[in-house]
Write a protein that holds these residues in place. Structure first.
Motif, PDB file in Angstrom:
ATOM      1  N   GLU A 356       0.819  -1.219   0.000  1.00 14.12           N
ATOM      2  CA  GLU A 356       0.000   0.000   0.000  1.00 14.12           C
ATOM      3  C   GLU A 356       0.849   1.264   0.000  1.00 14.12           C
ATOM      4  OE1 GLU A 356      -2.602  -0.573   3.329  1.00 14.12           O
ATOM      5  OE2 GLU A 356      -3.605  -2.255   2.313  1.00 14.12           O
ATOM      6  N   VAL A 357       1.894   1.260   0.819  1.00 16.53           N
ATOM      7  CA  VAL A 357       2.757   2.452   0.886  1.00 16.53           C
ATOM      8  C   VAL A 357       3.432   2.691  -0.471  1.00 16.53           C
ATOM      9  CG1 VAL A 357       4.839   3.429   1.938  1.00 16.53           C
ATOM     10  CG2 VAL A 357       3.145   2.285   3.381  1.00 16.53           C
ATOM     11  N   LEU A 358       3.930   1.629  -1.066  1.00 18.43           N
ATOM     12  CA  LEU A 358       4.605   1.781  -2.360  1.00 18.43           C
ATOM     13  C   LEU A 358       3.619   2.233  -3.432  1.00 18.43           C
ATOM     14  CD1 LEU A 358       6.976  -1.350  -2.447  1.00 18.43           C
ATOM     15  CD2 LEU A 358       7.601   1.031  -1.990  1.00 18.43           C
ATOM     16  N   LYS A 359       2.444   1.650  -3.409  1.00 15.26           N
ATOM     17  CA  LYS A 359       1.458   1.983  -4.434  1.00 15.26           C
ATOM     18  C   LYS A 359       1.054   3.455  -4.338  1.00 15.26           C
ATOM     19  CE  LYS A 359      -2.733   0.098  -6.530  1.00 15.26           C
ATOM     20  NZ  LYS A 359      -4.031   0.494  -5.955  1.00 15.26           N
ATOM     21  N   ALA A 360       0.857   3.919  -3.120  1.00 13.89           N
ATOM     22  CA  ALA A 360       0.476   5.326  -2.933  1.00 13.89           C
ATOM     23  C   ALA A 360       1.572   6.252  -3.457  1.00 13.89           C
ATOM     24  CB  ALA A 360       0.206   5.596  -1.452  1.00 13.89           C
ATOM     25  N   GLU A 361       2.811   5.906  -3.179  1.00 10.94           N
ATOM     26  CA  GLU A 361       3.921   6.740  -3.654  1.00 10.94           C
ATOM     27  C   GLU A 361       4.021   6.684  -5.183  1.00 10.94           C
ATOM     28  OE1 GLU A 361       5.587   8.879  -2.012  1.00 10.94           O
ATOM     29  OE2 GLU A 361       7.424   9.254  -3.160  1.00 10.94           O
ATOM     30  N   GLU A 362       3.769   5.529  -5.732  1.00 10.27           N
ATOM     31  CA  GLU A 362       3.785   5.407  -7.196  1.00 10.27           C
ATOM     32  C   GLU A 362       2.700   6.261  -7.826  1.00 10.27           C
ATOM     33  OE1 GLU A 362       4.914   1.629  -9.343  1.00 10.27           O
ATOM     34  OE2 GLU A 362       4.018   0.797  -7.527  1.00 10.27           O
ATOM     35  N   GLU A 363       1.493   6.170  -7.288  1.00 10.58           N
ATOM     36  CA  GLU A 363       0.386   6.926  -7.864  1.00 10.58           C
ATOM     37  C   GLU A 363       0.689   8.415  -7.819  1.00 10.58           C
ATOM     38  OE1 GLU A 363      -2.779   5.283  -5.557  1.00 10.58           O
ATOM     39  OE2 GLU A 363      -3.148   3.672  -7.005  1.00 10.58           O
ATOM     40  N   ARG A 364       1.275   8.823  -6.721  1.00  7.01           N
ATOM     41  CA  ARG A 364       1.596  10.233  -6.549  1.00  7.01           C
ATOM     42  C   ARG A 364       2.658  10.686  -7.567  1.00  7.01           C
ATOM     43  NH1 ARG A 364       2.441  13.197  -0.874  1.00  7.01           N
ATOM     44  NH2 ARG A 364       3.700  14.921  -1.625  1.00  7.01           N
ATOM     45  N   PHE A 365       3.706   9.888  -7.714  1.00 10.17           N
ATOM     46  CA  PHE A 365       4.801  10.302  -8.601  1.00 10.17           C
ATOM     47  C   PHE A 365       4.401  10.187 -10.077  1.00 10.17           C
ATOM     48  CE2 PHE A 365       9.350   9.609 -10.208  1.00 10.17           C
ATOM     49  CZ  PHE A 365       9.598  10.965 -10.274  1.00 10.17           C
ATOM     50  N   TYR A 366       3.576   9.220 -10.395  1.00  7.40           N
ATOM     51  CA  TYR A 366       3.149   9.093 -11.796  1.00  7.40           C
ATOM     52  C   TYR A 366       2.359  10.312 -12.274  1.00  7.40           C
ATOM     53  CZ  TYR A 366       4.883   4.586 -13.425  1.00  7.40           C
ATOM     54  OH  TYR A 366       5.697   3.592 -13.863  1.00  7.40           O
ATOM     55  N   GLU A 367       1.799  11.078 -11.341  1.00 11.42           N
ATOM     56  CA  GLU A 367       1.065  12.284 -11.742  1.00 11.42           C
ATOM     57  C   GLU A 367       1.972  13.318 -12.393  1.00 11.42           C
ATOM     58  OE1 GLU A 367      -1.079  13.976  -8.461  1.00 11.42           O
ATOM     59  OE2 GLU A 367      -2.178  12.108  -8.112  1.00 11.42           O
ATOM     60  N   THR A 368       3.239  13.338 -11.989  1.00 11.76           N
ATOM     61  CA  THR A 368       4.138  14.386 -12.484  1.00 11.76           C
ATOM     62  C   THR A 368       5.299  13.846 -13.321  1.00 11.76           C
ATOM     63  OG1 THR A 368       5.369  14.257 -10.415  1.00 11.76           O
ATOM     64  CG2 THR A 368       3.665  15.957 -10.559  1.00 11.76           C
ATOM     65  N   LEU A 369       5.498  12.550 -13.274  1.00  8.62           N
ATOM     66  CA  LEU A 369       6.689  11.960 -13.895  1.00  8.62           C
ATOM     67  C   LEU A 369       6.781  12.238 -15.399  1.00  8.62           C
ATOM     68  CD1 LEU A 369       9.177  10.102 -13.917  1.00  8.62           C
ATOM     69  CD2 LEU A 369       7.660   8.134 -13.774  1.00  8.62           C
ATOM     70  N   ALA A 370       5.714  11.979 -16.131  1.00  9.59           N
ATOM     71  CA  ALA A 370       5.775  12.127 -17.592  1.00  9.59           C
ATOM     72  C   ALA A 370       6.058  13.577 -17.974  1.00  9.59           C
ATOM     73  CB  ALA A 370       4.475  11.652 -18.224  1.00  9.59           C
ATOM     74  N   ASN A 371       5.371  14.512 -17.326  1.00 13.97           N
ATOM     75  CA  ASN A 371       5.610  15.926 -17.645  1.00 13.97           C
ATOM     76  C   ASN A 371       7.027  16.338 -17.267  1.00 13.97           C
ATOM     77  OD1 ASN A 371       3.062  16.217 -18.657  1.00 13.97           O
ATOM     78  ND2 ASN A 371       2.198  17.019 -16.740  1.00 13.97           N
ATOM     79  N   GLY A 372       7.490  15.849 -16.138  1.00 15.27           N
ATOM     80  CA  GLY A 372       8.856  16.158 -15.721  1.00 15.27           C
ATOM     81  C   GLY A 372       9.867  15.624 -16.724  1.00 15.27           C
ATOM     82  N   MET A 373       9.655  14.417 -17.195  1.00 17.20           N
ATOM     83  CA  MET A 373      10.586  13.837 -18.157  1.00 17.20           C
ATOM     84  C   MET A 373      10.601  14.646 -19.455  1.00 17.20           C
ATOM     85  SD  MET A 373      12.379  11.426 -16.863  1.00 17.20           S
ATOM     86  CE  MET A 373      13.173  10.903 -18.380  1.00 17.20           C
ATOM     87  N   GLU A 374       9.437  15.187 -19.826  1.00 19.17           N
ATOM     88  CA  GLU A 374       9.388  16.014 -21.041  1.00 19.17           C
ATOM     89  C   GLU A 374      10.237  17.264 -20.878  1.00 19.17           C
ATOM     90  OE1 GLU A 374       5.457  17.098 -22.519  1.00 19.17           O
ATOM     91  OE2 GLU A 374       4.974  14.935 -22.556  1.00 19.17           O
TER      92      GLU A 374
END
Ligand code: ATP
Ligand code: MG
Ligand code: MG
Ligand code: MG
Length: 467
Positions: A356-374
């Motif tokens: 659960e802890v990992l999943k929550a952190e993943e969901e949170r980071f996936y919100e910004t990851l793609a835009n950040g990578m761009e």
């Protein structure tokens, strides 16, 4: 059949129990006796006070298999993961100790006996190093154990100044210290790398497996040493490195545990090429982050929690690199439990919470990851060799990219980050906030790296908040 990691652990503990050692359980990754130490990074951490004389045990010989973490503190191996055959962030250290009881002779003779007679390593593949001035250890190796002198290497004061050597161990700037003797295994001439002490010693041909530390001096403020009344022994051997040898593979990442974790990472990211280095990073990081959670460290923006966040986000970014656009990392927890749950029931019993802890952190980071990578890609699109500091800061501040994550991306492309520029941008923002007088603390803590206040290697500026 080759020895499993479970067999190797048991053999080690049984051997030292047969030599009168009390088997002691692994202690948590968050040291209970030292609020300033980031993480337990070796087997001796739980015995530190015994060496300092402020704690007493009812035994003078001990052995353990200790869960260790070398990330974000002293001996930060985070940057080595994915690049060397021998480094993890989380690993297990086999160790034996003498608290004022036996000393160099027994320590080295038992190490040799265990390696060559019990684990049956070919003696001709083994080498030893000793501290340049330690004739006693040199003589034990060459005269008593019978290692040919050309395979006993004296390591001098190669870091400038007396006692500043890889083969001279110090607990701190003052206090217990002494020479080490390390045992190396030669994986063969087809692998690049030179013997210890040579210019290309950082290769993966000669791999250090076991460090024997002989605490025999007390170092004073002025750098002079006096003999300790009761010399002690502190040893540490990397379980995964020994397993690689015993399982007839070269890299730690090919041993049984990692075989399963790498395949699991490939499964979850749909990766066909099992040799892709990102799979090693993910396999390493699922261990580190799961064990950290089981020892109470959840991702946050300060202290230990920020190291945890950095490791999780690095793993996610490697998954993203493999084409993964949705949370996947937490799905490796059952594979980890399958391989390590028996040895670490406290981790296994928390599998649900870890997930659960990992999943929550993943969901949170996936919100910004793609835009950040761009943004990152765009900043490097014109052939820039350095990621500008203000971009690295924007990535950090707005997109949740820890500095080392941007650094990891750049390094893969042979580029660097302007770290000074990053820190300058951070300072500028803080100053602006202070000037405006309405610096909102919660926002500031969000991604400002408020936790990134490490002032030295394993020291935190303030005791870490226990989470
Ligand atoms: P290296 O020089 O390879 O980085 P080290 O000298 O930093 O190792 P020690 O501090 O002497 O390692 O730790 C004792 C033993 O623990 C090492 O001999 C090695 O077998 C193991 N070890 C150390 N760091 C790691 C790591 N990051 N991953 C796996 N095993 C490790
Ligand atoms: Mg090291
Ligand atoms: Mg070393
Ligand atoms: Mg060492």
């Amino acid at each position: 059949a080759v020895a499993s990691v479970a067999d190797i652990r048991k053999t080690f503990l049984d051997f030292f129990a047969s030599k009168g050692h009390t088997v002691v359980a692994s202690s948590p990754l968050v040291p209970g006796n030292d609020p300033t130490l980031m993480f337990t990074n070796s087997g001796m951490v739980q015995f530190k006070d015994v060496f300092l004389g402020t704690d007493k045990r009812n035994y003078v010989r001990a052995a353990s298999v200790q869960a260790c973490l070398r990330a974000g503190g002293k001996h930060n191996d985070l940057e080595n993961v994915g690049y060397t055959a021998r480094h993890h962030t989380f690993f297990e250290m086999l160790g034996n100790w003498s608290f004022g009881d036996y000393f160099k002779r027994e320590s080295l003779m038992w190490a040799w006996e265990l390696l060559t007679e019990v684990y049956k390593l070919p003696p001709e593949r083994l080498l030893a190093t000793v501290y340049a001035e330690d004739d006693e250890a040199y003589d034990i190796w060459t005269k008593e154990i019978g290692l040919p002198p050309e395979r006993v290497i004296r390591i001098g004061d190669n870091k400038g100044g007396r006692y500043k050597s890889d083969n001279f161990w110090m607990m701190a700037d003052t206090g217990p210290c002494g020479p080490c003797s390390e045992i190396f295994y030669d994986h063969g001439p087809e692998i690049p790398g030179g013997p210890p002490g040579s210019p290309d010693e950082d290769g993966d041909r000669f791999i250090e497996i076991w460090n024997n530390v002989f605490m025999q001096f007390d170092m004073k403020e002025d750098g002079s040493v006096t003999p300790l009344p009761a010399p002690c022994v502190d040893t540490g051997m990397g379980l995964e490195r020994l397993a690689a040898i015993l399982q007839h593979v070269h890299s730690n990442y090919e041993i049984d545990i990692f075989d399963v974790l790498i395949k699991a990472a490939a499964r979850e990211t749909g990766t066909a090429d099992l040799s892709n280095p990102s799979l090693k990073v993910i396999a390493d990081h699922i261990r580190a982050t799961s064990f950290l959670i089981s020892d109470g460290v959840i991702p946050s923006n300060e202290g230990r929690g920020y190291v945890q966040r950095r490791i999780i986000r690095r793993a996610i970014r490697h998954g993203y690199k493999l084409g993964q656009k949705t949370p996947f990392f937490h799905k490796l927890v059952p594979d980890l439990v399958k391989m390590m749950g028996e040895a670490y029931p406290n981790m296994a019993s928390q599998a649900q919470r870890i997930t659960e802890v990992l999943k929550a952190e993943e969901e949170r980071f996936y919100e910004t990851l793609a835009n950040g990578m761009e943004i990152l890609d765009a900043a490097l699109a014109d052939g820039a060799k350095v990621l500008p500091g203000d971009v690295a800061f924007k990535l950090h501040d707005t997109y949740g990219f820890p500095l080392d994550l941007s650094g990891d991306v750049c390094r893969e492309r042979g580029l660097t980050v302007d770290e000074a520029g990053f820190h300058a941008a951070m300072e500028a923002q803080k100053a602006k906030g202070r000037a405006a007088g309405k610096f909102k603390m919660d926002k500031a803590l969000e991604y400002s790296g408020a936790g990134n206040t490490f002032v030295g290697y394993d020291r935190l500026e303030a005791p870490a908040k226990v989470v």
